[in-house]
Design a protein around this motif. Structure first.
Motif, PDB file in Angstrom:
ATOM      1  N   ASP A 180      34.695 -21.986  29.624  1.00  0.00           N
ATOM      2  CA  ASP A 180      34.888 -21.952  31.075  1.00  0.00           C
ATOM      3  C   ASP A 180      35.590 -23.217  31.564  1.00  0.00           C
ATOM      4  O   ASP A 180      36.667 -23.164  32.152  1.00  0.00           O
ATOM      5  N   SER A 181      35.018 -24.395  31.273  1.00  0.00           N
ATOM      6  CA  SER A 181      35.554 -25.608  31.909  1.00  0.00           C
ATOM      7  C   SER A 181      36.312 -26.531  30.958  1.00  0.00           C
ATOM      8  O   SER A 181      36.779 -27.575  31.361  1.00  0.00           O
ATOM      9  N   HIS A 182      36.423 -26.139  29.670  1.00  0.00           N
ATOM     10  CA  HIS A 182      37.154 -26.957  28.707  1.00  0.00           C
ATOM     11  C   HIS A 182      36.581 -28.374  28.602  1.00  0.00           C
ATOM     12  O   HIS A 182      37.297 -29.371  28.557  1.00  0.00           O
ATOM     13  N   GLY A 183      35.244 -28.450  28.542  1.00  0.00           N
ATOM     14  CA  GLY A 183      34.605 -29.761  28.409  1.00  0.00           C
ATOM     15  C   GLY A 183      34.369 -30.111  26.947  1.00  0.00           C
ATOM     16  O   GLY A 183      34.832 -29.417  26.044  1.00  0.00           O
ATOM     17  N   HIS A 184      33.648 -31.195  26.740  1.00  0.00           N
ATOM     18  CA  HIS A 184      33.307 -31.625  25.379  1.00  0.00           C
ATOM     19  C   HIS A 184      31.985 -30.961  24.977  1.00  0.00           C
ATOM     20  O   HIS A 184      30.916 -31.404  25.374  1.00  0.00           O
ATOM     21  N   LEU A 185      32.062 -29.888  24.194  1.00  0.00           N
ATOM     22  CA  LEU A 185      30.867 -29.090  23.885  1.00  0.00           C
ATOM     23  C   LEU A 185      29.808 -29.885  23.137  1.00  0.00           C
ATOM     24  O   LEU A 185      28.615 -29.644  23.289  1.00  0.00           O
ATOM     25  N   THR A 186      30.255 -30.848  22.325  1.00  0.00           N
ATOM     26  CA  THR A 186      29.276 -31.577  21.500  1.00  0.00           C
ATOM     27  C   THR A 186      28.422 -32.520  22.337  1.00  0.00           C
ATOM     28  O   THR A 186      27.378 -32.977  21.884  1.00  0.00           O
ATOM     29  N   SER A 187      28.844 -32.824  23.583  1.00  0.00           N
ATOM     30  CA  SER A 187      27.999 -33.706  24.384  1.00  0.00           C
ATOM     31  C   SER A 187      27.216 -32.939  25.444  1.00  0.00           C
ATOM     32  O   SER A 187      26.588 -33.525  26.308  1.00  0.00           O
ATOM     33  N   VAL A 188      27.266 -31.594  25.378  1.00  0.00           N
ATOM     34  CA  VAL A 188      26.534 -30.794  26.377  1.00  0.00           C
ATOM     35  C   VAL A 188      25.022 -30.831  26.100  1.00  0.00           C
ATOM     36  O   VAL A 188      24.220 -31.107  26.987  1.00  0.00           O
ATOM     37  N   GLY A 189      24.629 -30.568  24.871  1.00  0.00           N
ATOM     38  CA  GLY A 189      23.216 -30.696  24.506  1.00  0.00           C
ATOM     39  C   GLY A 189      22.345 -29.507  24.851  1.00  0.00           C
ATOM     40  O   GLY A 189      21.642 -28.994  24.002  1.00  0.00           O
ATOM     41  N   SER A 190      22.398 -29.011  26.095  1.00  0.00           N
ATOM     42  CA  SER A 190      21.464 -27.933  26.475  1.00  0.00           C
ATOM     43  C   SER A 190      22.018 -26.559  26.089  1.00  0.00           C
ATOM     44  O   SER A 190      23.194 -26.253  26.317  1.00  0.00           O
ATOM     45  N   ASN A 191      21.152 -25.740  25.509  1.00  0.00           N
ATOM     46  CA  ASN A 191      21.566 -24.396  25.100  1.00  0.00           C
ATOM     47  C   ASN A 191      22.007 -23.555  26.296  1.00  0.00           C
ATOM     48  O   ASN A 191      22.932 -22.756  26.189  1.00  0.00           O
ATOM     49  N   ASP A 192      21.329 -23.754  27.431  1.00  0.00           N
ATOM     50  CA  ASP A 192      21.682 -22.983  28.629  1.00  0.00           C
ATOM     51  C   ASP A 192      23.108 -23.277  29.076  1.00  0.00           C
ATOM     52  O   ASP A 192      23.860 -22.377  29.433  1.00  0.00           O
ATOM     53  N   GLU A 193      23.441 -24.541  29.050  1.00  0.00           N
ATOM     54  CA  GLU A 193      24.770 -24.947  29.487  1.00  0.00           C
ATOM     55  C   GLU A 193      25.833 -24.431  28.501  1.00  0.00           C
ATOM     56  O   GLU A 193      26.890 -23.942  28.914  1.00  0.00           O
ATOM     57  N   LEU A 194      25.530 -24.510  27.198  1.00  0.00           N
ATOM     58  CA  LEU A 194      26.469 -23.993  26.190  1.00  0.00           C
ATOM     59  C   LEU A 194      26.633 -22.487  26.344  1.00  0.00           C
ATOM     60  O   LEU A 194      27.724 -21.946  26.213  1.00  0.00           O
ATOM     61  N   ASP A 195      25.528 -21.813  26.640  1.00  0.00           N
ATOM     62  CA  ASP A 195      25.559 -20.374  26.841  1.00  0.00           C
ATOM     63  C   ASP A 195      26.497 -20.017  28.007  1.00  0.00           C
ATOM     64  O   ASP A 195      27.270 -19.064  27.929  1.00  0.00           O
ATOM     65  N   LYS A 196      26.433 -20.819  29.047  1.00  0.00           N
ATOM     66  CA  LYS A 196      27.284 -20.578  30.222  1.00  0.00           C
ATOM     67  C   LYS A 196      28.757 -20.795  29.862  1.00  0.00           C
ATOM     68  O   LYS A 196      29.619 -19.992  30.217  1.00  0.00           O
ATOM     69  N   GLU A 197      29.036 -21.861  29.139  1.00  0.00           N
ATOM     70  CA  GLU A 197      30.419 -22.186  28.770  1.00  0.00           C
ATOM     71  C   GLU A 197      31.012 -21.182  27.779  1.00  0.00           C
ATOM     72  O   GLU A 197      32.203 -20.893  27.819  1.00  0.00           O
ATOM     73  N   ILE A 198      30.171 -20.708  26.861  1.00  0.00           N
ATOM     74  CA  ILE A 198      30.679 -19.915  25.727  1.00  0.00           C
ATOM     75  C   ILE A 198      30.415 -18.420  25.917  1.00  0.00           C
ATOM     76  O   ILE A 198      31.341 -17.619  26.013  1.00  0.00           O
ATOM     77  N   VAL A 199      29.132 -18.046  26.002  1.00  0.00           N
ATOM     78  CA  VAL A 199      28.781 -16.615  26.002  1.00  0.00           C
ATOM     79  C   VAL A 199      29.136 -15.963  27.348  1.00  0.00           C
ATOM     80  O   VAL A 199      29.806 -14.933  27.394  1.00  0.00           O
ATOM     81  N   LYS A 200      28.695 -16.603  28.434  1.00  0.00           N
ATOM     82  CA  LYS A 200      28.947 -15.995  29.755  1.00  0.00           C
ATOM     83  C   LYS A 200      30.432 -15.966  30.065  1.00  0.00           C
ATOM     84  O   LYS A 200      30.921 -15.052  30.721  1.00  0.00           O
ATOM     85  N   PHE A 201      31.168 -16.975  29.574  1.00  0.00           N
ATOM     86  CA  PHE A 201      32.602 -16.979  29.867  1.00  0.00           C
ATOM     87  C   PHE A 201      33.320 -15.863  29.097  1.00  0.00           C
ATOM     88  O   PHE A 201      34.277 -15.280  29.612  1.00  0.00           O
ATOM     89  N   ALA A 202      32.845 -15.550  27.895  1.00  0.00           N
ATOM     90  CA  ALA A 202      33.432 -14.415  27.156  1.00  0.00           C
ATOM     91  C   ALA A 202      33.256 -13.131  27.971  1.00  0.00           C
ATOM     92  O   ALA A 202      34.188 -12.331  28.109  1.00  0.00           O
ATOM     93  N   ASP A 203      32.031 -12.966  28.545  1.00  0.00           N
ATOM     94  CA  ASP A 203      31.780 -11.781  29.385  1.00  0.00           C
ATOM     95  C   ASP A 203      32.692 -11.786  30.609  1.00  0.00           C
ATOM     96  O   ASP A 203      33.236 -10.756  31.010  1.00  0.00           O
TER      97      ASP A 203
END
Ligand SMILES: [Zn+2]
Length: 428
Positions: free
Chosen positions: A104-127
């Motif tokens: 979604d936002s093209h951020g640095h995924l390795t510094s996100v840390g929270s699964n919820d936030e990664l889910d939003k960036e990766i899984v929800k954005f695919a949807d």
């Protein structure tokens, strides 16, 4: 690490031979062998990141001109290319190009840390990509991912693989060897930048992928080239603006596309070639089980986000069943191609080979072998399904012709009758 894996496999095979030898049983054979790179000498996937508007303005006309090249766009909401022009990407998808996910936002995924936030960036954005493109008239299954800045760790990889079957990272020469299984969440790609590569270097990489040249003199510490490979290329924008170091001139990418075709490479989207490549490691290792009139081979789908259809060009060892062996999937016969190979459906998860029944005309195979004409092809089939090259079902057809309301390009048509099926790549 590779060496350990090899010696383990070798050890296991030896152990099998010994135990079977002692009990007098024969080892189950692996009768299916996938033809590398869909029958091409090698393969190339051009990928374009960041959803830049100049991709639609400057690249789409070049792709429309060259129906043998289909590419992958990794979309993000960073910048405004996707938000401003989702219809442009829908049109690219409908022309047979792949749409993948670049967060979604093209951020640095390795510094996100929270699964919820990664889910939003990766899984929800695919949807979100699928929904937005559907609203713009393109039915797309997002199955491929590309990490922003090529940054990932185990946590990031595990969330990516929960929604995609393959991930593109970047770096090094970007070539993948047919018989060396890669890490599916870490596929390397050769990166284009104006300051980091030259057009000649890109053209030469296409020669290496097609195994054109003499590689004997390569220094032993260099990467050895032993055959055709799959080259993955990472691009961004397409513009003459020389101030954009990541972008490539339209005339240069056109030259590179044309050279890929001159070299007879399979130039297809990342997810299409990736699925063929991934499927081969599974099916080539699948063993057979004897039946009363032949044998069956079953296998497992390695990731549920593979494309809906993965046609594989394979050779099948039918010797044990005899010359008139019939190959079937899902209760339907598959006629061999003119060279004796078969195009089978990996996603069907099994295949059987049997002797013809007594009154059964010994398969269409013998006629198909001598007369592979479209006319006889069409006769028996009652249902024709149209797919794009990513395996998305698009609709139906009347025969092996793409209906006129579809854009020019390459498609797959699967024909079925009561007891037969055939899959064919067709142009419109
Ligand atoms: Zn990016």
């Amino acid at each position: 690490m590779n060496r350990n894996k090899h010696s383990f496999v070798k050890g296991a095979v030896t152990a099998c031979t010994i135990s079977f030898g002692l009990t007098g049983l024969s080892m189950a054979a692996t009768p299916i062998k996938t033809i590398p790179w869909n029958g091409h000498v090698g393969a190339v996937s051009f990928t374009f990141d960041d959803a830049l508007e100049n991709q639609i303005q400057n690249l789409k006309p070049l792709l429309d001109e060259n129906p043998n090249v289909h590419v992958t766009f990794f979309l993000t909401n960073m910048g405004d290319g996707f938000r401003k022009n989702p219809a442009g990407y829908a049109a690219l998808a409908n022309a047979g190009n792949e749409i993948g996910n670049h967060t979604d936002s093209h951020g640095h995924l390795t510094s996100v840390g929270s699964n919820d936030e990664l889910d939003k960036e990766i899984v929800k954005f695919a949807d979100n990509i699928e929904k937005t493109l559907a609203d713009n008239g393109a039915k797309v299954n997002v199955i491929s991912f590309a990490t922003p800045f090529c940054e990932s760790n185990d946590q990031v990889k595990s969330i990516i693989s929960s929604r995609h079957f393959i991930n593109r990272n970047c770096g090094w020469h970007g070539r993948n060897e047919w018989d060396v299984e890669p890490e599916w969440m870490n596929i390397m790609a050769k990166i284009w930048t104006r300051s980091g590569a030259t057009v000649d270097e890109m053209l030469s990489s296409l020669d290496t992928a097609a195994y054109i040249g003499n590689f004997e003199g390569a220094n032993p510490w260099e990467v050895q080239v032993k055959g055709g490979t799959w080259l993955v290329v990472l691009n961004h924008g397409v513009t003459d603006d020389q101030g954009d170091d990541y972008a490539i001139n339209p005339a240069d990418i056109k030259k590179i596309f044309e050279h890929a075709i001159e070299n007879k490479l399979w130039a297809a989207p990342f997810g299409t070639i990736g699925a063929y490549y991934r499927a081969h490691f599974v099916i080539d290792a699948a063993t057979s089980t004897d039946t009363n009139n032949g044998f069956t081979v079953s296998w497992k789908i390695p990731n549920e986000h593979m494309p809906a259809s993965v046609p594989l060009r394979v050779n099948i060892d039918t010797k044990s069943v005899g010359e008139k062996a019939i190959v079937e999937q899902d209760g339907k016969k598959i006629a061999p191609e003119s060279d004796g190979s078969y195009i089978i459906e990996f996603m069907s998860k099994s295949l059987s080979v049997r002797k013809p029944n007594e009154n059964e005309s010994s398969n269409d195979s013998s006629t198909a072998l001598t007369k592979p004409s479209v006319k006889t092809d069409n006769k028996a089939y009652t249902k024709f399904t149209l797919f794009d090259l990513n395996g998305n079902r698009l609709g139906t057809a009347n025969d092996f012709t793409v209906p006129a309301n579809y854009p020019k390009g390459t498609y797959i048509i699967r024909a079925e009758s009561n007891d037969n099926s055939k899959t064919k790549k067709v142009q419109r």
